[in-house]
Design a protein around this motif. Structure first.
Motif, PDB file in Angstrom:
ATOM      1  N   LYS A 218       0.852  -1.198   0.000  1.00  0.00           N
ATOM      2  CA  LYS A 218       0.000   0.000   0.000  1.00  0.00           C
ATOM      3  C   LYS A 218       0.886   1.245   0.000  1.00  0.00           C
ATOM      4  O   LYS A 218       1.530   1.580   0.996  1.00  0.00           O
ATOM      5  N   ARG A 219       0.922   1.908  -1.132  1.00  0.00           N
ATOM      6  CA  ARG A 219       1.843   3.031  -1.334  1.00  0.00           C
ATOM      7  C   ARG A 219       1.644   4.154  -0.306  1.00  0.00           C
ATOM      8  O   ARG A 219       2.606   4.687   0.239  1.00  0.00           O
ATOM      9  N   SER A 220       0.392   4.514  -0.025  1.00  0.00           N
ATOM     10  CA  SER A 220       0.145   5.611   0.917  1.00  0.00           C
ATOM     11  C   SER A 220       0.683   5.258   2.312  1.00  0.00           C
ATOM     12  O   SER A 220       1.211   6.126   3.013  1.00  0.00           O
TER      13      SER A 220
END
Length: 154
Positions: free
Chosen positions: A103-105
């Motif tokens: 999950k990039r965020s």
């Protein structure tokens, strides 16, 4: 493969996957060296170790909950413990449990906590005001540890 072709995605990511672990090891070594050279009160070594263990346990618990489809640990909780100094344990938890790695965020906020925590330590070691603040924190930690020791009894 020609010079202009990109390496396979997996090969490029190996370095990035291991980077947090190397930084955590370097961070621990730097803190230990600062304590040995008397730049950092030895009691302050307790705090990152404690928060790292808490983070590691939170990641393990959250991964277990994710697999079993149970109540999850809020991301804010994981980030707060990371910001408080537990980011080395968070990095280890991410790697050991392959958790919160896609999950990039989440990863962006995680790296912000690493930078903020490291900057705070650098300020504490690099300025007179920072060293005074770190000494005061060390005194509070020593008092807290003494209270815990008193509660444990003989």
């Amino acid at each position: 493969m020609t010079i202009h072709q990109r390496a396979p995605r997996r090969a490029r990511n190996v370095f990035l996957q291991r980077l947090p672990l190397w930084l955590a090891a370097l961070f621990a070594l730097a803190l230990a060296l600062a304590a040995v050279l008397a730049y950092l009160p030895p009691a302050l070594l307790f705090w990152p170790a404690f928060t790292s263990v808490v983070c590691l346990v939170l990641y393990a618990r959250d991964k277990y909950a994710a697999v079993k489809d149970r109540w999850r640990t809020p991301e804010l909780t994981l980030h707060l413990w990371s910001l408080l100094g537990g980011w080395p344990g968070a990095a280890l938890g991410q790697r050991l449990f392959n958790h919160k790695t896609s999950k990039r965020s989440f990863r962006v906020v995680f790296w912000c906590t690493v930078i903020a925590n490291s900057a705070l330590i650098a300020w504490g070691l690099g300025s007179a005001d920072g060293r005074d603040a770190l000494r005061e924190v060390a005194v509070q930690i020593e008092h807290w540890l003494a209270r815990l020791d008193a509660l444990a009894g003989p």
